[in-house]
Design an enzyme around this catalytic site. Structure first.
Site, PDB file in Angstrom:
ATOM      1  N   CYS A  45       0.789  -1.238   0.000  1.00  0.00           N
ATOM      2  CA  CYS A  45       0.000   0.000   0.000  1.00  0.00           C
ATOM      3  C   CYS A  45       0.821   1.287   0.000  1.00  0.00           C
ATOM      4  CB  CYS A  45      -0.937  -0.001   1.203  1.00  0.00           C
ATOM      5  SG  CYS A  45      -2.188  -1.280   1.101  1.00  0.00           S
ATOM      6  N   ASP A  46       2.080   1.219  -0.329  1.00  0.00           N
ATOM      7  CA  ASP A  46       2.905   2.431  -0.360  1.00  0.00           C
ATOM      8  C   ASP A  46       3.790   2.429  -1.613  1.00  0.00           C
ATOM      9  OD1 ASP A  46       3.847   4.849   0.534  1.00  0.00           O
ATOM     10  OD2 ASP A  46       5.203   4.012   2.032  1.00  0.00           O
TER      11      ASP A  46
END
Length: 102
Positions: A45-46
Protein backbone atom coordinates in the site's frame (compact mmCIF):
# COMPACT_ATOMS: atom_id res chain seq x y z
CA UNK A 1 17.27 -8.03 5.27
CA UNK A 2 19.73 -6.85 2.65
CA UNK A 3 20.95 -3.60 1.14
CA UNK A 4 19.73 -3.23 -2.43
CA UNK A 5 20.88 -0.62 -4.91
CA UNK A 6 19.11 0.48 -8.06
CA UNK A 7 17.43 3.47 -9.63
CA UNK A 8 13.90 4.40 -8.69
CA UNK A 9 11.24 3.18 -11.06
CA UNK A 10 10.78 6.71 -12.47
CA UNK A 11 14.49 7.39 -13.17
CA UNK A 12 14.35 6.91 -16.93
CA UNK A 13 17.97 7.85 -17.69
CA UNK A 14 19.43 5.46 -15.11
CA UNK A 15 17.13 2.64 -16.22
CA UNK A 16 18.22 3.10 -19.83
CA UNK A 17 21.90 3.13 -18.76
CA UNK A 18 21.30 -0.34 -17.26
CA UNK A 19 20.14 -1.50 -20.69
CA UNK A 20 16.54 -1.99 -19.59
CA UNK A 21 13.57 -1.05 -21.75
CA UNK A 22 11.27 1.29 -19.73
CA UNK A 23 8.22 -0.45 -21.23
CA UNK A 24 9.43 -3.68 -19.62
CA UNK A 25 9.43 -1.89 -16.25
CA UNK A 26 5.85 -0.69 -16.73
CA UNK A 27 4.76 -4.20 -17.67
CA UNK A 28 6.61 -5.70 -14.69
CA UNK A 29 5.08 -3.27 -12.16
CA UNK A 30 1.59 -3.91 -13.57
CA UNK A 31 2.01 -7.68 -13.48
CA UNK A 32 3.52 -7.61 -9.99
CA UNK A 33 0.62 -5.65 -8.52
CA UNK A 34 -1.97 -7.69 -10.42
CA UNK A 35 -0.46 -10.90 -9.06
CA UNK A 36 -0.41 -9.50 -5.53
CA UNK A 37 -4.06 -8.44 -5.71
CA UNK A 38 -5.70 -11.15 -7.76
CA UNK A 39 -3.62 -14.24 -6.99
CA UNK A 40 -2.42 -13.70 -3.43
CA UNK A 41 -5.03 -11.27 -2.07
CA UNK A 42 -2.53 -8.85 -0.56
CA UNK A 43 -1.35 -5.50 -1.86
CA UNK A 44 1.65 -3.28 -1.00
CA UNK A 45 0.00 0.00 0.00
CA UNK A 46 2.90 2.43 -0.36
CA UNK A 47 3.90 2.15 -4.04
CA UNK A 48 5.64 5.51 -4.63
CA UNK A 49 8.80 5.72 -6.73
CA UNK A 50 11.20 5.66 -3.76
CA UNK A 51 9.78 2.27 -2.73
CA UNK A 52 10.14 0.70 -6.19
CA UNK A 53 13.70 0.14 -7.37
CA UNK A 54 14.91 -1.44 -10.59
CA UNK A 55 17.94 -3.60 -11.19
CA UNK A 56 18.97 -6.25 -13.65
CA UNK A 57 19.12 -9.91 -12.77
CA UNK A 58 22.72 -10.79 -11.89
CA UNK A 59 22.79 -13.43 -14.62
CA UNK A 60 21.01 -11.20 -17.15
CA UNK A 61 22.93 -10.75 -20.37
CA UNK A 62 22.04 -8.18 -22.99
CA UNK A 63 19.77 -9.52 -25.72
CA UNK A 64 20.27 -8.92 -29.42
CA UNK A 65 18.84 -5.41 -29.05
CA UNK A 66 21.09 -4.59 -26.09
CA UNK A 67 18.26 -4.86 -23.55
CA UNK A 68 18.47 -6.66 -20.21
CA UNK A 69 15.77 -8.30 -18.12
CA UNK A 70 14.53 -6.06 -15.25
CA UNK A 71 14.13 -7.09 -11.64
CA UNK A 72 11.70 -5.08 -9.49
CA UNK A 73 12.60 -4.48 -5.85
CA UNK A 74 9.78 -3.49 -3.47
CA UNK A 75 10.84 -1.59 -0.36
CA UNK A 76 9.03 -0.60 2.86
CA UNK A 77 6.83 -3.56 3.63
CA UNK A 78 5.20 -1.86 6.61
CA UNK A 79 1.77 -1.38 5.06
CA UNK A 80 -0.10 -4.18 3.29
CA UNK A 81 -3.81 -4.67 2.87
CA UNK A 82 -5.52 -8.02 2.63
CA UNK A 83 -8.23 -8.02 -0.03
CA UNK A 84 -11.25 -10.23 0.49
CA UNK A 85 -12.63 -12.28 -2.38
CA UNK A 86 -15.48 -9.82 -2.98
CA UNK A 87 -13.09 -6.89 -3.42
CA UNK A 88 -10.83 -8.92 -5.71
CA UNK A 89 -13.76 -10.08 -7.85
CA UNK A 90 -15.29 -6.61 -8.13
CA UNK A 91 -11.93 -5.01 -8.95
CA UNK A 92 -11.28 -7.64 -11.64
CA UNK A 93 -14.72 -6.92 -13.12
CA UNK A 94 -13.92 -3.20 -13.21
CA UNK A 95 -10.72 -3.84 -15.19
CA UNK A 96 -12.55 -6.18 -17.57
CA UNK A 97 -14.88 -3.29 -18.42
CA UNK A 98 -12.15 -0.63 -18.66
CA UNK A 99 -9.55 -2.47 -20.76
CA UNK A 100 -11.55 -2.98 -23.95
CA UNK A 101 -11.89 0.81 -24.26
CA UNK A 102 -8.18 1.62 -23.89
Amino acid sequence: MEFVEGPQVNDLKSIQKLGINPHDIARLVSRTYAEMMFKHGFVHCDPHAANLLVRTFPSSKSGIFGRRKPHLVLLDHGLYKQLDISMRTNYAALWKVILPFS
